[in-house]
Design a protein around this motif. Structure first.
Motif, mmCIF file in Angstrom:
data_model
loop_
_atom_site.group_PDB
_atom_site.id
_atom_site.type_symbol
_atom_site.label_atom_id
_atom_site.label_comp_id
_atom_site.label_asym_id
_atom_site.label_seq_id
_atom_site.Cartn_x
_atom_site.Cartn_y
_atom_site.Cartn_z
ATOM 1 N N ALA A 299 0.534 -1.303 -0.398
ATOM 2 C CA ALA A 299 0.487 0.246 -0.105
ATOM 3 C C ALA A 299 1.293 1.313 -0.071
ATOM 4 N N SER A 300 1.978 0.319 0.021
ATOM 5 C CA SER A 300 3.098 2.388 0.188
ATOM 6 C C SER A 300 3.604 3.286 -0.470
ATOM 7 N N VAL A 301 3.688 2.068 -1.713
ATOM 8 C CA VAL A 301 3.681 2.289 -3.117
ATOM 9 C C VAL A 301 2.464 2.196 -4.081
ATOM 10 N N ASP A 302 1.608 1.969 -3.685
ATOM 11 C CA ASP A 302 0.664 2.543 -4.928
ATOM 12 C C ASP A 302 0.179 3.129 -5.279
ATOM 13 N N CYS A 303 0.382 3.386 -6.627
ATOM 14 C CA CYS A 303 0.450 4.580 -7.495
ATOM 15 C C CYS A 303 -0.428 4.517 -8.066
ATOM 16 N N ARG A 304 -1.397 3.253 -7.813
ATOM 17 C CA ARG A 304 -3.359 3.633 -9.268
ATOM 18 C C ARG A 304 -3.735 4.435 -8.596
ATOM 19 N N THR A 305 -4.623 4.977 -10.130
ATOM 20 C CA THR A 305 -4.975 6.274 -9.849
ATOM 21 C C THR A 305 -6.372 5.754 -9.687
ATOM 22 N N ARG A 306 -7.944 6.020 -9.392
ATOM 23 C CA ARG A 306 -9.155 6.365 -8.565
ATOM 24 C C ARG A 306 -9.474 5.584 -10.051
ATOM 25 N N GLU A 307 -9.506 5.736 -11.294
ATOM 26 C CA GLU A 307 -9.932 5.194 -12.336
ATOM 27 C C GLU A 307 -9.750 4.000 -12.718
ATOM 28 N N GLU A 308 -7.734 3.777 -11.485
ATOM 29 C CA GLU A 308 -7.312 2.780 -11.988
ATOM 30 C C GLU A 308 -7.862 0.905 -11.103
ATOM 31 N N LEU A 309 -8.158 1.576 -10.108
ATOM 32 C CA LEU A 309 -8.875 1.005 -8.995
ATOM 33 C C LEU A 309 -9.828 0.657 -8.717
ATOM 34 N N GLY A 310 -10.623 1.322 -10.048
ATOM 35 C CA GLY A 310 -12.002 0.910 -10.302
ATOM 36 C C GLY A 310 -13.031 1.684 -9.305
ATOM 37 N N LEU A 311 -12.659 3.450 -8.504
ATOM 38 C CA LEU A 311 -13.604 3.841 -8.377
ATOM 39 C C LEU A 311 -14.626 4.782 -9.437
ATOM 40 N N GLU A 312 -14.104 5.433 -9.982
ATOM 41 C CA GLU A 312 -14.339 6.283 -11.593
ATOM 42 C C GLU A 312 -13.711 5.305 -12.599
ATOM 43 N N PRO A 313 -15.193 5.253 -13.753
ATOM 44 C CA PRO A 313 -14.941 4.494 -15.357
ATOM 45 C C PRO A 313 -13.514 5.012 -15.269
ATOM 46 N N LEU A 314 -13.011 4.487 -16.349
ATOM 47 C CA LEU A 314 -12.012 4.306 -17.293
ATOM 48 C C LEU A 314 -11.931 6.135 -17.931
ATOM 49 N N LYS A 315 -11.289 7.229 -17.572
ATOM 50 C CA LYS A 315 -11.498 7.937 -18.713
ATOM 51 C C LYS A 315 -9.936 8.770 -19.499
ATOM 52 N N ASN A 316 -9.313 8.688 -18.459
ATOM 53 C CA ASN A 316 -7.852 9.082 -18.790
ATOM 54 C C ASN A 316 -6.823 7.897 -18.389
ATOM 55 N N ASP A 317 -7.084 6.619 -17.861
ATOM 56 C CA ASP A 317 -5.847 5.593 -17.878
ATOM 57 C C ASP A 317 -6.907 4.357 -18.495
ATOM 58 N N LYS A 318 -6.056 3.451 -18.712
ATOM 59 C CA LYS A 318 -5.761 2.419 -19.365
ATOM 60 C C LYS A 318 -6.771 1.273 -18.722
ATOM 61 N N PHE A 319 -6.526 1.105 -17.928
ATOM 62 C CA PHE A 319 -6.920 -0.280 -17.097
ATOM 63 C C PHE A 319 -7.451 0.127 -15.885
ATOM 64 N N ARG A 320 -8.225 -1.303 -15.171
ATOM 65 C CA ARG A 320 -8.046 -1.657 -14.219
ATOM 66 C C ARG A 320 -7.133 -2.557 -14.029
ATOM 67 N N ILE A 321 -6.609 -2.166 -12.747
ATOM 68 C CA ILE A 321 -5.276 -2.968 -12.179
ATOM 69 C C ILE A 321 -6.086 -3.412 -10.564
ATOM 70 N N HIS A 322 -5.574 -4.961 -10.312
ATOM 71 C CA HIS A 322 -6.361 -5.368 -9.655
ATOM 72 C C HIS A 322 -4.867 -5.371 -7.876
#
Ligand code: ADP
Ligand code: MG
Ligand code: MG
Ligand code: MG
Ligand code: MG
Length: 624
Positions: A299-322
């Protein structure tokens, strides 16, 4: 990683704009490297450990312990011998994330003789003594996984105030001065990872609920209601995870196929070794409900965006990352293990296609295309333009910031080094004896796997499930883990849940146990008496830890805290408890305080600086 060269880091905006450039060239570099080195064969077993240490400072007058931010002063002195004569040193020293951390490895990798197991611990002792000789004013070197009060007020020497409103970490707990200042890599990573994420880091570790534990434990859930949970120890900086120490081991395979096999077969062992090495139950001065560092660092290096985390629909980022870029592996590498890749391996389809065109087979292409869903988070201006035929920096840039349980390491360009695999899950152990035992155990297992053609592989989803179980409080003694029922059969795909004890020591009529398998391998080998004795002591330690006869460091720390006269059963590890805990641990580490519940009664090896000449039978087999 070699000596870090100085460089000028680009800003996050510049780095971000070059993300696609790094990816594109990184992939070309991997394709070129692969086509040159895919058929490289005949390498022998070589291997080496990495141990990370924290510089702890004791203030005996005030009964306080802090971390000492002196790595930058101590490291150049530790590296003097290497700079003068890199081929003939007994140790190599590298910086780590914390300004209070150093990392030591043997000067040269060990070889394939059984007798090499007997020099590992002596080398670790040498390293500890070498570093200790440069300390002053109550400082000591400790291979503890986490400094228990890391992130508590005034945990550093000299003391600094955290700056939640400015600087690279924007942390309420971790002052920027605690990040290693001697090379721009570390602060750049902290800043870019945070900026990429678009928010403060959020690490929530469930607190251990003792009889008097107050929930909420503090007020951070009010200050940061979207990030901090009331029943958890909230941490907010890369340094509070990456500032933990671990124990790693890298080994060279005879060829790429063997490297892929070992990568796969050792992956299911990662959660078992994580549970068995558990050594970090205390964070920011609180006893927690976890026993080891893994999810905290993740968690200390979890650089995923809200889109990648699945908290917002993908718009600027490419993937939903698990998963975070620090996590367990997502796929096996050998074609025959493809059917066990049962979780979605998020990957970049364009990168995958390019790798396939470049002649790379499906499982390896998926692996690399998965690593390459990540953006670079640290780029130096000198490194932007590279010769893809001969450089591998862009590939290494992405590879070295995918911190997974196993790492598949291609040979560096134009070097005598072959295909290697790194085993990365273990928490660092307190003593050299334990660290030597854990690495020798893992290296011996690789020989057993190859010699008996054992199969540990199981569906990746089960390995992931095991990773979570491994971190729970008391996991080594009480959790059950998915395990392959018959490791000698290549196709009987049935699994059962066993304890660490049953996996390591065997279960009558069900599973022979890893130690008995190692014993049977060793019984056919000629070895000198000292090495034999040391290896037996190492195996005994592992055996006893697994059976619960002795404690993991995590359980030992819990017991120590629980019995401390100042402990109020409120999960709080005060300055005085922290001081006494570390003083006692330091005594154990130095051999002046016996610790039968942690180490057992026989914990002295016959480790030696040199290997005896007479016994030269190699452990490695010929390349297939
Ligand atoms: P990293 O930090 O990238 O994992 P390090 O250089 O810190 O790499 O540590 C790598 C480990 O690999 C060291 O213990 C080193 O002794 C060992 N090593 C070096 N050369 C080889 C080799 N050819 N095969 C296997 N291990 C090696
Ligand atoms: Mg290293
Ligand atoms: Mg390291
Ligand atoms: Mg590191
Ligand atoms: Mg490493």
């Amino acid at each position: 990683m070699g000596l870090l060269t100085e460089g000028s880091p680009l800003s996050w905006e510049e780095t971000k704009a070059l993300a696609e450039h790094v990816r594109r060239h990184g992939v070309e570099q991997f394709i070129n490297l692969y086509s040159k080195l895919r058929d490289r064969t005949g390498d022998v077993l070589k291997w080496g450990d990495e141990v990370e240490y924290i510089i702890v400072k004791f203030d005996d007058v005030n009964q306080r312990a802090t971390v000492s931010l002196r790595a930058e002063e101590v490291l150049p002195k530790l590296q003097e011998k290497e700079l003068k004569d890199p081929q003939n040193v007994k140790s190599l020293w590298r910086p780590e994330y914390g300004a209070y951390m150093i990392e030591g490895t043997p000067g040269k990798p060990y070889g394939g003789l059984l007798a090499h197991f007997n020099i590992v611990e002596a080398n670790m002792r040498y390293r500890r003594a070498e570093a200790s000789a440069l300390l002053k004013d109550g400082e000591v070197i400790m291979s503890i996984t986490n400094f228990p009060r890391l992130g508590s007020p005034n945990f550093t020497s000299p003391p600094y105030k955290p700056t939640p409103d400015r600087g690279v970490s924007l942390s309420y707990f971790f002052p920027d001065q605690a990040t290693f200042p001697g090379h721009p890599r570390y602060k750049t990573l902290a800043e870019n990872i945070r900026k990429r994420r678009g928010n403060r880091m959020a690490i929530n570790i469930p607190v251990f609920r003792d009889v008097n534990t107050k929930i909420p434990i503090d007020d951070y859930h009010k200050i940061l209601p979207d990030l901090a949970k009331p029943d958890s120890v909230y941490l907010d900086a890369m340094g509070l995870g990456m500032g933990c120490c671990c124990l790693q081991v890298t080994f060279q395979a005879c060829c790429i196929t063997e490297a892929r096999t070992l990568y796969d077969q050792l992956a299911p062992l990662c959660p078992i070794m994580l549970a068995l090495s558990a050594a970090s139950p205390v964070y920011r001065g609180y006893l927690t409900d976890v026993d080891c560092r893994w999810n905290v660092v993740s968690a200390s290096v979890d650089c995923r965006t809200r889109e990648e985390l699945g908290l917002e629909p993908l718009k600027n980022d490419k993937f939903r990352i698990h998963k975070s870029r620090y996590d367990s592996i997502d796929s096996y590498l050998s074609p025959e293990h493809e059917k066990y890749n049962d979780i979605e391996v998020v990957h970049d389809p364009a990168v995958y296609r390019r790798l396939r065109e470049g002649g790379i087979d499906h499982p390896l292409a998926i692996h690399v295309a998965h690593l390459f869903i990540r953006d670079t988070v640290s780029l130096f201006s000198e490194k932007v333009h590279q010769d893809d035929e001969n450089d591998t920096d862009h590939f290494e840039n992405i590879q070295s910031t995918n911190w997974q349980t196993m790492r598949f390491k291609p040979p560096p360009p134009n070097s005598p080094i072959g295909w290697r695999v790194e085993f990365r899950p273990c928490d660092a152990q307190l003593t050299d004896f334990e660290n030597a035992a854990y690495v020798c155990f893992v290296v011996l297992l690789t020989r057993v796997i190859l010699t008996y053609n054992l199969k540990f592989v199981m569906p990746i989803s089960k390995v992931d499930e095991n990773m979570q179980r491994a971190q729970r409080r008391g996991a080594c003694a009480s959790q059950r883990f998915w395990w392959r029922r018959d490791v000698r059969s290549q196709d009987a795909d049935t699994y059962l849940e066993m304890t660490v004890h049953e996996i390591i020591n065997g279960k009558e009529g069900v599973f022979p146990g890893l130690i008995p398998l190692i014993e049977s391998y060793l019984s056919g080998m000629d070895v000198d008496a000292d090495t034999h004795c040391s290896v037996q002591q190492y195996l005994k330690l592992i055996q006893r830890r697994a059976s619960g006869e002795i404690l993991t460091m995590a359980s030992w720390m819990r017991e120590f805290i629980d019995k401390h006269p100042q402990y109020k059963k409120d999960s709080i590890v005060t300055e005085k408890i922290n001081y006494d805990l570390l003083k006692t641990a330091y005594g154990i580490q130095s051999g002046t305080i016996p610790a039968p519940t942690l180490l057992g009664s026989s914990n002295v090896s016959k480790t030696n600086d040199d290997i005896p000449k007479a016994f030269s039978k190699m452990m490695s087999k010929d390349c297939p």
